[in-house]
Design a protein around this motif. Sequence first.
Motif, PDB file in Angstrom:
ATOM      1  N   ALA A 156       0.827  -1.207   0.000  1.00 49.83           N
ATOM      2  CA  ALA A 156       0.000   0.000   0.000  1.00 49.83           C
ATOM      3  C   ALA A 156       0.863   1.259   0.000  1.00 49.83           C
ATOM      4  N   ARG A 157       1.929   1.245   0.796  1.00 58.25           N
ATOM      5  CA  ARG A 157       2.817   2.418   0.847  1.00 58.25           C
ATOM      6  C   ARG A 157       3.439   2.682  -0.523  1.00 58.25           C
ATOM      7  N   ARG A 158       3.921   1.626  -1.171  1.00 55.12           N
ATOM      8  CA  ARG A 158       4.563   1.795  -2.483  1.00 55.12           C
ATOM      9  C   ARG A 158       3.549   2.182  -3.561  1.00 55.12           C
ATOM     10  N   THR A 159       2.276   1.872  -3.326  1.00 50.73           N
ATOM     11  CA  THR A 159       1.245   2.153  -4.334  1.00 50.73           C
ATOM     12  C   THR A 159       0.648   3.541  -4.187  1.00 50.73           C
ATOM     13  N   PHE A 160       0.334   3.948  -2.969  1.00 47.49           N
ATOM     14  CA  PHE A 160      -0.547   5.097  -2.773  1.00 47.49           C
ATOM     15  C   PHE A 160       0.135   6.373  -2.295  1.00 47.49           C
ATOM     16  N   VAL A 161       1.412   6.334  -1.952  1.00 50.56           N
ATOM     17  CA  VAL A 161       2.091   7.559  -1.510  1.00 50.56           C
ATOM     18  C   VAL A 161       2.488   8.368  -2.742  1.00 50.56           C
ATOM     19  N   PHE A 162       2.008   9.593  -2.807  1.00 52.84           N
ATOM     20  CA  PHE A 162       2.233  10.457  -3.968  1.00 52.84           C
ATOM     21  C   PHE A 162       3.674  10.933  -4.007  1.00 52.84           C
ATOM     22  N   GLY A 163       4.274  10.807  -5.199  1.00 57.46           N
ATOM     23  CA  GLY A 163       5.652  11.259  -5.379  1.00 57.46           C
ATOM     24  C   GLY A 163       5.890  11.588  -6.838  1.00 57.46           C
ATOM     25  N   PRO A 164       7.117  11.969  -7.208  1.00 57.09           N
ATOM     26  CA  PRO A 164       7.411  12.389  -8.592  1.00 57.09           C
ATOM     27  C   PRO A 164       7.069  11.325  -9.635  1.00 57.09           C
ATOM     28  N   GLY A 165       7.408  10.059  -9.343  1.00 55.27           N
ATOM     29  CA  GLY A 165       7.115   8.994 -10.307  1.00 55.27           C
ATOM     30  C   GLY A 165       5.629   8.840 -10.539  1.00 55.27           C
ATOM     31  N   MET A 166       4.860   8.833  -9.451  1.00 57.71           N
ATOM     32  CA  MET A 166       3.413   8.726  -9.585  1.00 57.71           C
ATOM     33  C   MET A 166       2.846   9.957 -10.294  1.00 57.71           C
ATOM     34  N   LYS A 167       3.357  11.134  -9.988  1.00 59.98           N
ATOM     35  CA  LYS A 167       2.846  12.355 -10.616  1.00 59.98           C
ATOM     36  C   LYS A 167       2.951  12.271 -12.136  1.00 59.98           C
ATOM     37  N   LYS A 168       4.101  11.849 -12.629  1.00 59.28           N
ATOM     38  CA  LYS A 168       4.306  11.750 -14.075  1.00 59.28           C
ATOM     39  C   LYS A 168       3.294  10.794 -14.701  1.00 59.28           C
ATOM     40  N   GLU A 169       3.123   9.629 -14.090  1.00 56.75           N
ATOM     41  CA  GLU A 169       2.218   8.625 -14.646  1.00 56.75           C
ATOM     42  C   GLU A 169       0.760   9.053 -14.519  1.00 56.75           C
ATOM     43  N   LEU A 170       0.405   9.688 -13.396  1.00 51.44           N
ATOM     44  CA  LEU A 170      -0.963  10.188 -13.231  1.00 51.44           C
ATOM     45  C   LEU A 170      -1.264  11.314 -14.215  1.00 51.44           C
ATOM     46  N   ASP A 171      -0.289  12.166 -14.458  1.00 52.11           N
ATOM     47  CA  ASP A 171      -0.466  13.238 -15.446  1.00 52.11           C
ATOM     48  C   ASP A 171      -0.803  12.633 -16.815  1.00 52.11           C
ATOM     49  N   GLU A 172      -0.102  11.578 -17.195  1.00 60.10           N
ATOM     50  CA  GLU A 172      -0.335  10.943 -18.493  1.00 60.10           C
ATOM     51  C   GLU A 172      -1.711  10.293 -18.538  1.00 60.10           C
ATOM     52  N   ALA A 173      -2.081   9.589 -17.463  1.00 58.32           N
ATOM     53  CA  ALA A 173      -3.366   8.886 -17.442  1.00 58.32           C
ATOM     54  C   ALA A 173      -4.540   9.865 -17.483  1.00 58.32           C
ATOM     55  N   THR A 174      -4.459  10.936 -16.710  1.00 55.37           N
ATOM     56  CA  THR A 174      -5.584  11.875 -16.668  1.00 55.37           C
ATOM     57  C   THR A 174      -5.618  12.766 -17.905  1.00 55.37           C
ATOM     58  N   ALA A 175      -4.457  13.050 -18.503  1.00 56.94           N
ATOM     59  CA  ALA A 175      -4.447  13.814 -19.762  1.00 56.94           C
ATOM     60  C   ALA A 175      -5.130  13.011 -20.862  1.00 56.94           C
ATOM     61  N   LEU A 176      -4.847  11.707 -20.923  1.00 54.14           N
ATOM     62  CA  LEU A 176      -5.512  10.851 -21.903  1.00 54.14           C
ATOM     63  C   LEU A 176      -7.016  10.837 -21.658  1.00 54.14           C
ATOM     64  N   ALA A 177      -7.423  10.754 -20.392  1.00 58.15           N
ATOM     65  CA  ALA A 177      -8.850  10.764 -20.060  1.00 58.15           C
ATOM     66  C   ALA A 177      -9.509  12.078 -20.469  1.00 58.15           C
ATOM     67  N   ASP A 178      -8.804  13.196 -20.284  1.00 63.12           N
ATOM     68  CA  ASP A 178      -9.326  14.498 -20.726  1.00 63.12           C
ATOM     69  C   ASP A 178      -9.561  14.487 -22.240  1.00 63.12           C
ATOM     70  N   ASP A 179      -8.580  13.975 -22.976  1.00 61.23           N
ATOM     71  CA  ASP A 179      -8.700  13.928 -24.441  1.00 61.23           C
ATOM     72  C   ASP A 179      -9.859  13.034 -24.874  1.00 61.23           C
ATOM     73  N   GLN A 180      -9.997  11.896 -24.216  1.00 59.01           N
ATOM     74  CA  GLN A 180     -11.090  10.975 -24.559  1.00 59.01           C
ATOM     75  C   GLN A 180     -12.453  11.600 -24.250  1.00 59.01           C
ATOM     76  N   GLN A 181     -12.547  12.293 -23.118  1.00 57.41           N
ATOM     77  CA  GLN A 181     -13.798  12.954 -22.774  1.00 57.41           C
ATOM     78  C   GLN A 181     -14.116  14.073 -23.764  1.00 57.41           C
ATOM     79  N   TYR A 182     -13.092  14.777 -24.209  1.00 59.39           N
ATOM     80  CA  TYR A 182     -13.281  15.832 -25.203  1.00 59.39           C
ATOM     81  C   TYR A 182     -13.880  15.246 -26.491  1.00 59.39           C
TER      82      TYR A 182
END
Length: 550
Positions: A156-182
């Motif tokens: 859980a700690r390695r999965t859910f603690v927000f950090g630079p690596g997660m930020k980059k991947e979350l940015d990509e996932a949510t940007a794709l979702a924004d484009d798909q919703q558009y």
Amino acid sequence: MKTQDELKRQLKQIDHKGYKAYKTLEGEYSFGAYILCIDHVQGDPFATPSRVRLLYKNSIPAEYFESRHRKAAAEDYLLRRLHRNLRSGGQERRGSGKSGMVTACRTGQEVLERTAVLLSLKTVEVRLEVGFPAYGRTIAAGELEQILFGFLPEAARRTFVFGPGMKKELDEATALADDQQYIREELKKQGLAAFVADGSVLPRESGISQKPMKAAVPFKSPDSTAVTLQLPHRGPVRGMGIKKGITVIVGGGYHGKSTLLKAVERGVYNHIQGDGREYVITDETAFKLRAEEGRCIHQVDISMFISNLPSGTDTRNFVTENASGSTSQAANTVEALACGSQVLLIDEDTSATNFMVRDDRMARLVEDKKEPITPFIRFIRSLYQDLGVSTVLVAGSSGAYLSVADTVIQMDCYVAKDVTEKARTLAEEVTQGKAEERNWVKKPVPAKRIEKARVHGWDTLSFDKTEVDLRYLEQIVDETQTAALAYIVPWLLERSANGKRTAAELAVLAGEKIRKEGLLSMVPRNYGAGAPAAVRVQEILACLQRYRMI
């Protein structure tokens, strides 16, 4: 709420006792940084693993889950990240049966709204299955202690603690979702039933894999059907806009026409980066129709397509336990209309021929008054003009639908070509009928209590001892959606059915409740059929209508 120290003491007290003593552990425990909830303990080491939740303090910024589509993408990303960490954690499975097994619900190529991981401002909640360890049927408390106090907290700690690596991947996932919703919003604005981006990889790896085929021919739109959309993150994306109306896809065998339709039918869901169909987006109400011999039909008005049966059966209120190809496809069609589908998807290969078309020579040989089936082709134009319902249809052998098509796309070695003008030179006049809005699904559903619901893979579930066959519902893409139906149908029959509401009304009611309150509003605390994923109104109605005991 108990403490982690109390849990340790309980584990020592039940060590080496009979397996059922594990039941005493059910409850909630505070671990400081998170809360552990043991919601259900399996009765046997060989049974379905125990159900456990972790409520972890959320450190992920709210911007990643501020809208519905972003929330679904962020939760999907976290679930996939959790899978990676569970696999890489090195947890050994020791003991009998499913001892030591730790899993979260599996993911496919689609991004579904799930209950396996839930994000809120305060917490990240994750649902897991844990095989409580035993040797024989004797409790191995020390092994479980290692899982609950070591392996799970670290994963859980390695999965859910927000950090630079997660930020980059979350940015990509949510940007794709924004484009798909558009794109979804642009479909409505531009009068499109679907959009297939240039460069999309439509063929799949194999018949049992949804991963993209390597070295496949990338899709490219013909110039005449091309639309360019200015996406908020990726920028301009060109692709084929499938306009509302009637689109017919033709081509030789194995040239890609069914592959294109399959991509369009799954475009009702968003896909993950790297799937190849990330920018294949379809009207969310689109429904895949097909013949389905043997299904039951509960008081459905199929008289638009089938009437004057020699037996005198009332097709305005049609009932059967064993439908034919044509009656099943007629029922599937009007049920889709009853729950608001605005796009019908049809493949000639999986359709009843006599439901789809009746050629001129046969019409001259057997006059209309002697033929109870009025084929779909006679209503396809009126469905769009009068009811606003579009059709995307694959035709491989019959040219009859060229006469009613607004657009004809030929797939030639997986290359799309616009052959509309050529098709029009071959078109012949087709007798037209009028499609009218009506009460398609008529049976009032009585209240009913279901004692036990079970999921048997993605294509079958059972209510008590009655199986429901879902294998022909091709837009159910994940077993977790079947699990959702295993919760929704009993909830509806027990709490909302009253002998007055029809199955269609119940399905719409369920869809509205899920939209407003979330899927968990229909799921019991111990989520016995597993952590579910969202299903559409179309699949809820289809499941209700295939349940023989209503």
